[in-house]
Design an enzyme around this catalytic site. Structure first.
Site, mmCIF file in Angstrom:
data_model
loop_
_atom_site.group_PDB
_atom_site.id
_atom_site.type_symbol
_atom_site.label_atom_id
_atom_site.label_comp_id
_atom_site.label_asym_id
_atom_site.label_seq_id
_atom_site.Cartn_x
_atom_site.Cartn_y
_atom_site.Cartn_z
ATOM 1 N N SER A 264 0.842 -1.199 0.000
ATOM 2 C CA SER A 264 0.000 0.000 0.000
ATOM 3 C C SER A 264 0.875 1.246 0.000
ATOM 4 C CB SER A 264 -0.886 0.002 1.241
ATOM 5 O OG SER A 264 -0.087 0.320 2.367
ATOM 6 N N LYS A 265 0.223 2.360 -0.208
ATOM 7 C CA LYS A 265 0.927 3.637 -0.211
ATOM 8 C C LYS A 265 1.627 3.841 1.134
ATOM 9 C CE LYS A 265 -0.065 8.387 -0.068
ATOM 10 N NZ LYS A 265 -1.125 9.260 0.355
ATOM 11 N N ARG A 266 0.937 3.437 2.187
ATOM 12 C CA ARG A 266 1.511 3.624 3.525
ATOM 13 C C ARG A 266 2.777 2.790 3.736
ATOM 14 N NH1 ARG A 266 -3.037 2.617 6.844
ATOM 15 N NH2 ARG A 266 -4.410 3.893 5.564
#
Ligand code: GLU
Length: 507
Positions: A264-266
């Site tokens: 994910s982006k995180r």
């Protein structure tokens, strides 16, 4: 056989994630391999998730990757419009057609009523908390209401949605190009909304109608859409379009480096690597850097992406776009997720920098130097420098660190490390070196080296230590290619200037 037509159908909701670019790439490779068409369709029916600028950003990313579609909003063909929001009036008639044939129904429940159903099912400890065959007959919809009531509600335009009537106890079959024969039960799937109260279709209706109208022959999309596949396969059947249904391929996920779930982006923020192709300026969250800004070559980026889930059956890892187009095959795409490895991604880039020509590297490095205000006055010299340092650069941005001293004399010289073993003999050596250098007629690296080493021998000094000091004087630190090569590129006068300047700061 009809012309191969594939589509990349992103929703313009933010930055373009690695997985999205890989889907676009596999579409592109497949289309080009079969002399087919690669279509970009913008799936913007969910207005609540729409983000200004995201569509242009997606196009820019595809452009950077050199995988531009043949048709799309930027370049319309015969099957437009290519933005679903602009196709809004197309979908209603198809939704109505399904209601007429008994495969869908109008549902007038308010959002609160649907929520109440959920609460009730939850309280009963039900596993599937959803609007489906088990409870549709207790709700307010055209399956239950008398015909006249449905008609009058429709007449006054009472807010309603159209839902698919998912059959009970059926199995849906289809062939996935990666996973083979797939059989999925209809029971676990809810009566998905097809047309929303605002008249917009949901993804489920729009994807089927548009794939049909745009004559899509193959639909490649992320594995997260596999659970929805029964809905789509049934819709193709209910519309009577079965023979035109595209061949599906559900692409494996790109996983976190430890393999624990989808990247994910995180994760990128947490682990310090980008997950977007290019810098994304999020209207809410601010600027998020991409692979491009970090110094990835587009050739390396797509090469790395293609290999995240595919190989050609040999040990080969470095492929150009042309080679990938020739060798790609969907049946060699892995079924299971591929772990993302940033170190490996950098390895791809390093390999690409090493194998690329100076002319190719120049395009990118020049821009990076300009961003850093490093003046390139002499093109020939610039080319020589690229050739000299490229093997040392993993990222394009490394050219700044490895190459800027050729253009700007080092501001700070690590004098402390020269001084450790400094003495008058060494000082004398460099004073004499300046004199000999100024007399040299040729400034070839061999000539510079010869003069340097002869003098060292005459002075009975070890050339190794002297070369270390010489490097620090020219470069400012302990890095870079061969010191005589550096000196040769810097030029006679500049070399002398840098030695002179260093000697004065050593006094
Ligand atoms: N709009 C969907 C997405 O962004 C497209 C899925 C598909 O290609 O069918 O994931």
């Amino acid at each position: 056989m009809s012309k191969i037509r594939v589509r990349f159908a992103p929703s313009p909701t933010g930055g373009l994630h690695l997985g999205g670019v890989r889907t676009a790439l596999y579409n592109y490779l497949f289309a080009k391999q079969h002399n087919g068409d690669f279509i970009l369709r913008i799936e913007d029916t969910d207005q609540t998730r729409y983000v200004e600028g995201a569509e242009q950003y997606i196009i820019n990313c595809l452009k950077w990757c050199h995988i531009l579609p043949d048709e799309g909003p930027h370049h319309p063909g015969e099957y437009g419009p290519y933005r679903q929001s602009e196709r809004k009036n197309i979908y209603k008639e198809y939704a109505d057609q399904l209601v007429k044939s008994g495969h869908a129904y109008y549902a007038f429940d308010t959002p609160e009523e649907v929520e109440k159903l959920r609460e009730k099912l939850k309280a009963q400890g039900k596993f599937n908390v959803q609007y489906d065959y088990q409870n549709r007959l207790n709700m307010r919809n055209s399956l239950v209401l008398p015909k006249e009531e449905t008609e009058s509600l429709l007449k006054i335009n009472f807010p309603h949605v159209v839902r698919i009537k998912m059959p009970r106890n059926e199995y849906v079959h289809f062939k996935d190009m990666i996973r083979g024969d797939i059989e999925m039960p209809t029971d676990g799937v809810d009566d998905k909304v097809l047309l929303k109260a605002d008249g917009m279709p949901t993804y489920h209706l729009a994807v089927v109608v548009d794939d049909y109208l745009m004559k899509i022959t193959h639909a490649f999309r992320g594995e997260e859409w596999l659970p929805s596949a029964p809905v789509h396969v049934l819709l193709w059947k209910y519309f009577g379009w079965e023979k035109d249904m595209p061949q599906y391929a559900h692409l494996p996920l790109i996983l976190k480096p430890d393999g624990n779930g989808k990247l994910s982006k995180r994760d990128g923020e947490r682990l310090g690597f980008p997950v977007f192709a290019m810098e994304w300026n999020d209207p809410k969250a601010g600027v998020v850097k991409g692979f491009k800004e970090l110094g990835f070559m587009h050739e390396a980026f797509i090469n790395m992406l293609a290999l995240l889930g595919w190989n050609d059956g040999t040990e080969q890892e470095i492929f150009s776009l042309e080679e990938m187009t020739e060798k790609f095959s969907m049946d060699r795409v892995h079924e299971h997720g591929a772990k993302f490895d940033f170190e490996k991604a950098k390895w791809f880039n390093h390999e690409w920098i090493k194998k690329s020509s100076v002319a190719r590297l120049k395009e990118d490095v020049k821009k990076i130097f300009e961003q850093h205000n490093i003046p390139i006055e002499d093109e020939k010299k610039f080319e020589k420098i690229i050739e000299l340092i490229k093997d040392r650069c993993t990222l394009l941005n490394d050219f700044v660190e490895q190459g800027s001293f050729f253009f700007i004399a080092p501001q700070k010289i690590d004098t402390a490390s020269i001084l450790q073993k400094w003495n008058e003999n060494k000082n004398q050596f460099f004073v004499e070196l300046i004199r000999l250098f100024s007399l040299l007629q040729s400034w070839e690296p061999g000539e510079v080296e010869h003069t340097f080493k002869e003098l060292a021998a005459a002075a009975k000094l070890k050339p190794g230590e002297l070369m270390g000091a010489f490097r620090l004087m020219l470069v400012g630190g302990k890095f870079g290619p061969g010191v005589f090569e550096i000196s040769s590129v810097l030029g006679q006068q500049e070399t002398i200037n840098r030695i002179t300047h260093a000697l004065s700061s050593l006094q």
